[in-house]
Enzyme design. Structure first.
Site, mmCIF file in Angstrom:
data_model
loop_
_atom_site.group_PDB
_atom_site.id
_atom_site.type_symbol
_atom_site.label_atom_id
_atom_site.label_comp_id
_atom_site.label_asym_id
_atom_site.label_seq_id
_atom_site.Cartn_x
_atom_site.Cartn_y
_atom_site.Cartn_z
ATOM 1 N N SER A 119 63.260 62.284 13.177
ATOM 2 C CA SER A 119 64.202 61.292 13.687
ATOM 3 C C SER A 119 65.312 61.948 14.485
ATOM 4 O O SER A 119 66.078 61.251 15.146
ATOM 5 C CB SER A 119 64.795 60.483 12.535
ATOM 6 O OG SER A 119 65.184 61.328 11.493
ATOM 7 N N HIS A 140 57.904 58.844 16.921
ATOM 8 C CA HIS A 140 58.898 58.433 15.928
ATOM 9 C C HIS A 140 58.623 56.997 15.493
ATOM 10 O O HIS A 140 58.799 56.067 16.275
ATOM 11 C CB HIS A 140 60.298 58.570 16.555
ATOM 12 C CG HIS A 140 61.415 58.250 15.620
ATOM 13 N ND1 HIS A 140 62.658 57.840 16.041
ATOM 14 C CD2 HIS A 140 61.487 58.287 14.262
ATOM 15 C CE1 HIS A 140 63.435 57.629 14.997
ATOM 16 N NE2 HIS A 140 62.745 57.895 13.910
ATOM 17 N N GLU A 152 58.823 55.352 19.120
ATOM 18 C CA GLU A 152 59.501 56.079 20.201
ATOM 19 C C GLU A 152 58.637 57.295 20.499
ATOM 20 O O GLU A 152 58.445 58.145 19.613
ATOM 21 C CB GLU A 152 60.858 56.594 19.698
ATOM 22 C CG GLU A 152 62.028 55.751 20.030
ATOM 23 C CD GLU A 152 63.334 56.403 19.589
ATOM 24 O OE1 GLU A 152 64.299 56.282 20.324
ATOM 25 O OE2 GLU A 152 63.411 57.021 18.510
ATOM 26 N N ASN A 190 68.206 56.029 17.393
ATOM 27 C CA ASN A 190 69.263 56.548 16.521
ATOM 28 C C ASN A 190 70.550 56.845 17.290
ATOM 29 O O ASN A 190 71.643 56.818 16.716
ATOM 30 C CB ASN A 190 68.770 57.780 15.754
ATOM 31 C CG ASN A 190 67.870 57.358 14.605
ATOM 32 O OD1 ASN A 190 68.049 56.287 14.029
ATOM 33 N ND2 ASN A 190 66.879 58.181 14.283
HETATM 34 N N1 3HC Z 1 55.768 48.053 3.425
HETATM 35 C C1 3HC Z 1 54.933 47.105 3.893
HETATM 36 N N2 3HC Z 1 55.304 45.845 4.132
HETATM 37 C C2 3HC Z 1 56.572 45.509 3.862
HETATM 38 C C3 3HC Z 1 57.506 46.432 3.366
HETATM 39 C C4 3HC Z 1 57.050 47.743 3.135
HETATM 40 N N3 3HC Z 1 57.863 48.707 2.683
HETATM 41 N N4 3HC Z 1 58.693 45.799 3.216
HETATM 42 C C5 3HC Z 1 58.498 44.519 3.600
HETATM 43 N N5 3HC Z 1 57.242 44.348 3.991
HETATM 44 C C6 3HC Z 1 56.637 43.117 4.509
HETATM 45 C C7 3HC Z 1 56.536 42.096 3.409
HETATM 46 O O1 3HC Z 1 55.277 42.195 2.726
HETATM 47 C C8 3HC Z 1 56.655 40.782 4.156
HETATM 48 O O2 3HC Z 1 55.418 40.372 4.672
HETATM 49 P P1 3HC Z 1 54.981 38.833 4.491
HETATM 50 O O3 3HC Z 1 56.158 37.994 4.859
HETATM 51 O O4 3HC Z 1 53.835 38.681 5.419
HETATM 52 O O5 3HC Z 1 54.622 38.723 3.069
HETATM 53 C C9 3HC Z 1 57.513 41.119 5.370
HETATM 54 O O6 3HC Z 1 57.503 42.551 5.491
HETATM 55 C C10 3HC Z 1 58.918 40.639 5.185
HETATM 56 O O7 3HC Z 1 59.413 41.192 3.981
HETATM 57 P P2 3HC Z 1 60.395 40.436 2.985
HETATM 58 O O8 3HC Z 1 60.123 38.955 3.039
HETATM 59 O O9 3HC Z 1 60.341 41.121 1.675
HETATM 60 O O10 3HC Z 1 61.848 40.728 3.487
HETATM 61 P P3 3HC Z 1 62.502 40.568 4.910
HETATM 62 O O11 3HC Z 1 62.028 39.347 5.615
HETATM 63 O O12 3HC Z 1 63.929 40.780 4.667
HETATM 64 O O13 3HC Z 1 61.927 41.807 5.729
HETATM 65 C C11 3HC Z 1 62.225 44.016 6.495
HETATM 66 C C12 3HC Z 1 62.091 43.109 5.274
HETATM 67 C C13 3HC Z 1 60.920 44.009 7.263
HETATM 68 C C14 3HC Z 1 62.501 45.405 5.968
HETATM 69 C C15 3HC Z 1 63.371 43.446 7.404
HETATM 70 O O14 3HC Z 1 64.520 43.233 6.645
HETATM 71 C C16 3HC Z 1 63.720 44.374 8.535
HETATM 72 O O15 3HC Z 1 63.071 44.392 9.555
HETATM 73 N N6 3HC Z 1 64.807 45.162 8.352
HETATM 74 C C17 3HC Z 1 65.237 46.141 9.344
HETATM 75 C C18 3HC Z 1 64.436 47.378 9.193
HETATM 76 C C19 3HC Z 1 64.814 48.407 10.200
HETATM 77 O O16 3HC Z 1 65.689 48.247 11.029
HETATM 78 N N7 3HC Z 1 64.132 49.540 10.130
HETATM 79 C C20 3HC Z 1 64.406 50.658 11.003
HETATM 80 C C21 3HC Z 1 65.191 51.656 10.271
HETATM 81 S S1 3HC Z 1 65.635 52.991 11.314
HETATM 82 C C22 3HC Z 1 64.344 54.050 11.184
HETATM 83 O O17 3HC Z 1 63.392 53.843 10.484
HETATM 84 C C23 3HC Z 1 64.447 55.276 12.040
HETATM 85 C C24 3HC Z 1 64.664 56.506 11.211
HETATM 86 O O18 3HC Z 1 64.731 57.576 12.120
HETATM 87 C C25 3HC Z 1 65.898 56.453 10.381
#
Ligand code: 3HC
Length: 283
Positions: A119, A140, A152, A190
């Protein structure tokens, strides 16, 4: 070049997610960990995710079976020797990544592409540990990998156009959107995310609003799925701190300097969801 077999080094949160989307897309995958315990934990999480897909009617049972049949776990680096693409998702320490890439460079054919899921670490520095800098790049992925649709693709000064094209096509074959970014501190996402998180932390410190209200404001006012504190807890505060520090180290721009409170929380072991406590508490 056609990618048929993918190696994934590291079966933690990111490596297991990457392995899952690769087997679901039909690739043969070999995934490694440093010991059997971590390997089994990672593979179990892949199985649990696929089971959930079947339970929710998103996947047929026979497709799950076929996908798992394409997955091989290992603790031996030699099992990567016939991979067309290797994605490393090991610990975010440059020396560890260089050591791994240098070892892979010796056992893989010239044509094998090496990608890093880093990252924040420099792709060209990793490439310098190999004799194939034209075939080294960043891929990424975002957490949770099965859900997040972006990759990315990070190209260094030395990455060839052919490597970029092959990797971009591979990324799209996983059902992801691919954006192409230069090898620069924080890449793109990021670089944008870090100042938002820092400003949220400073706003909280200065008493501008409560943590819950800052999260609600970003969620409902900007339509982000999560507010910055919830997201930081999901990413892991150690990871957020490491990314901020890496970007600050390179740029010396104050907006990237990690707030002291973030460092204190990391030192206290409050790393977010994974430790049960970060900005919020988790049962
Ligand atoms: N693995 C697989 N599937 C997952 C999961 C996981 N860890 N977490 C959630 N899901 C799926 C669920 O099964 C659900 O699917 P469904 O509706 O078809 O059953 C769907 O995602 C939605 O999950 P939830 O209903 O439990 O909860 P939300 O609607 O709040 O979604 C989320 C959860 C997808 C995590 C959403 O909140 C989100 O998109 N959050 C932002 C995440 C984000 O920004 N990530 C990037 C982080 S930065 C990064 O990674 C870069 C690194 O360099 C730091």
């Amino acid at each position: 070049m056609e990618i048929k077999k993918v190696g994934i080094a590291g079966c933690g949160l990111m490596g297991s997610g990457i392995a899952q989307v690769c087997i679901q897309a039909g690739y043969q995958v070999v995934v490694s960990e440093i010991n059997d315990e971590l390997l089994n934990k990672g593979i179990d999480s892949i199985k649990a995710n696929l089971d959930r897909n079947v339970q929710k009617g998103r996947m047929k049972e026979e497709d799950e079976k076929a996908a798992l049949g394409r997955l091989k776990g290992t603790t031996e680096i030699r099992d990567f020797a016939d991979c067309d693409l290797i994605i490393e998702a090991v610990i975010e320490l440059m020396e560890e990544k260089k050591k791994l890439l240098s070892a892979l460079d010796k056992i893989c054919p010239e044509s094998t592409i090496f990608a890093s899921n880093t990252s924040s670490l420099s792709i060209i520095e990793m490439a310098s540990a190999t004799n194939r800098p034209d075939r080294v790049l960043g891929l990424h992925f975002f957490n949770p990998v099965p859900v997040m649709r972006l990759i990315e693709l990070v190209h260094s000064l030395a990455t060839s156009d052919e490597t970029v094209n092959t990797a971009a096509e591979f990324g799209r074959s996983l059902g992801k959107e691919v954006v192409i970014v230069k090898d620069s501190p924080g890449f793109l996402v990021n670089l944008l995310l870090t100042p938002l998180m820092h400003e949220a932390m400073k706003a909280l410190e200065s008493g501008l609003a409560t943590m819950e209200d800052i999260d609600t404001a970003v969620r409902l006012g900007l339509n982000h799925p999560m507010g910055p504190f919830t997201l930081a807890d999901l990413i892991g505060l150690d990871t957020v701190y490491r990314i901020s520090s890496a970007i600050y180290e390179e740029t010396k721009e104050s907006r990237f300097a990690p707030p002291p409170r973030l460092k204190q929380m990391v030192l206290a072991g409050w790393l977010g969801r994974k430790t049960g406590k970060g900005f919020y508490e988790y049962k």
